[in-house]
Design a protein around this motif. Structure first.
Motif, PDB file in Angstrom:
ATOM      1  N   UNK A 115       0.858  -1.189   0.000  1.00  0.00           N
ATOM      2  CA  UNK A 115       0.000   0.000   0.000  1.00  0.00           C
ATOM      3  C   UNK A 115       0.897   1.243   0.000  1.00  0.00           C
ATOM      4  N   UNK A 116       0.966   1.920  -1.133  1.00  0.00           N
ATOM      5  CA  UNK A 116       1.882   3.058  -1.299  1.00  0.00           C
ATOM      6  C   UNK A 116       1.578   4.207  -0.335  1.00  0.00           C
ATOM      7  N   UNK A 117       0.319   4.511  -0.102  1.00  0.00           N
ATOM      8  CA  UNK A 117       0.008   5.629   0.798  1.00  0.00           C
ATOM      9  C   UNK A 117       0.422   5.288   2.237  1.00  0.00           C
ATOM     10  N   UNK A 118       0.232   4.038   2.639  1.00  0.00           N
ATOM     11  CA  UNK A 118       0.678   3.605   3.967  1.00  0.00           C
ATOM     12  C   UNK A 118       2.201   3.697   4.079  1.00  0.00           C
ATOM     13  N   UNK A 119       2.868   3.233   3.045  1.00  0.00           N
ATOM     14  CA  UNK A 119       4.330   3.270   3.022  1.00  0.00           C
ATOM     15  C   UNK A 119       4.825   4.713   3.178  1.00  0.00           C
ATOM     16  N   UNK A 120       4.208   5.643   2.451  1.00  0.00           N
ATOM     17  CA  UNK A 120       4.610   7.050   2.521  1.00  0.00           C
ATOM     18  C   UNK A 120       4.345   7.644   3.901  1.00  0.00           C
ATOM     19  N   UNK A 121       3.262   7.240   4.541  1.00  0.00           N
ATOM     20  CA  UNK A 121       2.982   7.729   5.901  1.00  0.00           C
ATOM     21  C   UNK A 121       4.064   7.249   6.870  1.00  0.00           C
ATOM     22  N   UNK A 122       4.508   6.034   6.691  1.00  0.00           N
ATOM     23  CA  UNK A 122       5.584   5.509   7.550  1.00  0.00           C
ATOM     24  C   UNK A 122       6.876   6.290   7.289  1.00  0.00           C
ATOM     25  N   UNK A 123       7.220   6.483   6.024  1.00  0.00           N
ATOM     26  CA  UNK A 123       8.454   7.191   5.663  1.00  0.00           C
ATOM     27  C   UNK A 123       8.456   8.614   6.216  1.00  0.00           C
ATOM     28  N   UNK A 124       7.309   9.267   6.209  1.00  0.00           N
ATOM     29  CA  UNK A 124       7.204  10.662   6.662  1.00  0.00           C
ATOM     30  C   UNK A 124       6.990  10.793   8.171  1.00  0.00           C
ATOM     31  N   UNK A 125       6.851   9.692   8.871  1.00  0.00           N
ATOM     32  CA  UNK A 125       6.616   9.734  10.316  1.00  0.00           C
ATOM     33  C   UNK A 125       7.780  10.398  11.042  1.00  0.00           C
ATOM     34  N   UNK A 126       7.460  11.019  12.158  1.00  0.00           N
ATOM     35  CA  UNK A 126       8.478  11.753  12.907  1.00  0.00           C
ATOM     36  C   UNK A 126       8.874  11.093  14.225  1.00  0.00           C
ATOM     37  N   UNK A 127       8.224   9.976  14.566  1.00  0.00           N
ATOM     38  CA  UNK A 127       8.600   9.294  15.807  1.00  0.00           C
ATOM     39  C   UNK A 127       8.343   7.791  15.699  1.00  0.00           C
ATOM     40  N   UNK A 128       9.128   7.012  16.442  1.00  0.00           N
ATOM     41  CA  UNK A 128       8.890   5.562  16.473  1.00  0.00           C
ATOM     42  C   UNK A 128       7.488   5.217  16.982  1.00  0.00           C
ATOM     43  N   UNK A 129       6.971   5.990  17.937  1.00  0.00           N
ATOM     44  CA  UNK A 129       5.632   5.738  18.468  1.00  0.00           C
ATOM     45  C   UNK A 129       4.580   5.886  17.368  1.00  0.00           C
ATOM     46  N   UNK A 130       4.723   6.918  16.556  1.00  0.00           N
ATOM     47  CA  UNK A 130       3.796   7.140  15.446  1.00  0.00           C
ATOM     48  C   UNK A 130       3.826   5.950  14.479  1.00  0.00           C
ATOM     49  N   UNK A 131       5.017   5.452  14.199  1.00  0.00           N
ATOM     50  CA  UNK A 131       5.173   4.316  13.290  1.00  0.00           C
ATOM     51  C   UNK A 131       4.501   3.063  13.849  1.00  0.00           C
ATOM     52  N   UNK A 132       4.739   2.774  15.112  1.00  0.00           N
ATOM     53  CA  UNK A 132       4.111   1.610  15.750  1.00  0.00           C
ATOM     54  C   UNK A 132       2.596   1.739  15.682  1.00  0.00           C
ATOM     55  N   UNK A 133       2.074   2.922  15.967  1.00  0.00           N
ATOM     56  CA  UNK A 133       0.621   3.127  15.922  1.00  0.00           C
ATOM     57  C   UNK A 133       0.064   2.935  14.516  1.00  0.00           C
ATOM     58  N   UNK A 134       0.777   3.429  13.498  1.00  0.00           N
ATOM     59  CA  UNK A 134       0.338   3.242  12.113  1.00  0.00           C
ATOM     60  C   UNK A 134       0.311   1.759  11.739  1.00  0.00           C
ATOM     61  N   UNK A 135       1.344   1.027  12.160  1.00  0.00           N
ATOM     62  CA  UNK A 135       1.416  -0.410  11.865  1.00  0.00           C
ATOM     63  C   UNK A 135       0.274  -1.151  12.557  1.00  0.00           C
ATOM     64  N   UNK A 136       0.034  -0.830  13.836  1.00  0.00           N
ATOM     65  CA  UNK A 136      -1.056  -1.473  14.568  1.00  0.00           C
ATOM     66  C   UNK A 136      -2.399  -1.227  13.884  1.00  0.00           C
ATOM     67  N   UNK A 137      -2.605   0.003  13.463  1.00  0.00           N
ATOM     68  CA  UNK A 137      -3.848   0.378  12.774  1.00  0.00           C
ATOM     69  C   UNK A 137      -4.001  -0.394  11.466  1.00  0.00           C
ATOM     70  N   UNK A 138      -2.918  -0.471  10.689  1.00  0.00           N
ATOM     71  CA  UNK A 138      -2.945  -1.157   9.392  1.00  0.00           C
ATOM     72  C   UNK A 138      -3.190  -2.665   9.569  1.00  0.00           C
ATOM     73  N   UNK A 139      -2.615  -3.230  10.611  1.00  0.00           N
ATOM     74  CA  UNK A 139      -2.758  -4.672  10.835  1.00  0.00           C
ATOM     75  C   UNK A 139      -4.189  -5.058  11.212  1.00  0.00           C
ATOM     76  N   UNK A 140      -4.983  -4.096  11.671  1.00  0.00           N
ATOM     77  CA  UNK A 140      -6.387  -4.368  12.017  1.00  0.00           C
ATOM     78  C   UNK A 140      -7.267  -4.478  10.791  1.00  0.00           C
ATOM     79  N   UNK A 141      -6.810  -3.946   9.651  1.00  0.00           N
ATOM     80  CA  UNK A 141      -7.623  -3.948   8.433  1.00  0.00           C
ATOM     81  C   UNK A 141      -7.865  -5.348   7.909  1.00  0.00           C
TER      82      UNK A 141
END
Length: 152
Positions: free
Chosen positions: A126-152
């Protein structure tokens, strides 16, 4: 097994950079050793480099998944390095890598290991998800994005 089961915020490097992919691998292994599951950092680095020399783990789409099975770990360990500018990784598509996942497992754990590699590839198609991870500013934000994506 989900990525969020093995990746912790302590093992995420934002703004990862290095001289070449082997320098990057060294930095990721250095972060991996903060896990009590890593019992032999030198063996882990050796196995990751040996695997990378067989064939690049740059799978295309800006993703690299260097990995190794080694007696240097007691259980599965994951790290993530993010490079917004990209790293030359000799990828299948000849494009730079922006997300580098280091996966290490103890020897003879093929199904767990391959399952996790496959899950990472599916999550980050998922390119938009990948870009959100790349643009993230903290490890916490990245973990939260991954957790959210894994629920889909």
């Amino acid at each position: 097994m989900k990525l969020s089961d093995v990746l912790t915020k302590e093992r995420i490097i934002i703004n990862l950079n290095g001289e070449d992919k082997y320098d990057i691998l060294g930095k990721l292994v250095n972060v991996a050793r903060t896990s009590d599951k890593v019992i032999n950092e030198a063996d882990l680095l050796k196995k990751v480099i040996e695997r990378e020399k067989i064939k690049s783990t740059g799978i295309g789409g800006g993703i690299g998944i260097p990995h190794a099975q080694t007696s240097g770990v007691t259980d599965i360990v994951a790290c993530l390095g993010i490079s917004e500018q990209g790293i030359e990784f000799n990828s299948l598509d000849n494009k730079p890598v922006h997300l580098v996942f280091l996966i290490a497992t103890k020897e003879r754990t093929n199904s767990t290991y391959l399952g996790l590699l496959s899950r990472i590839a599916r999550l980050f198609i998922d390119e938009s998800f990948k870009q959100r991870i790349i643009k993230s500013t903290s490890p916490e934000e990245i973990i939260n994005l991954i957790l959210e994506k894994e629920k889909e």
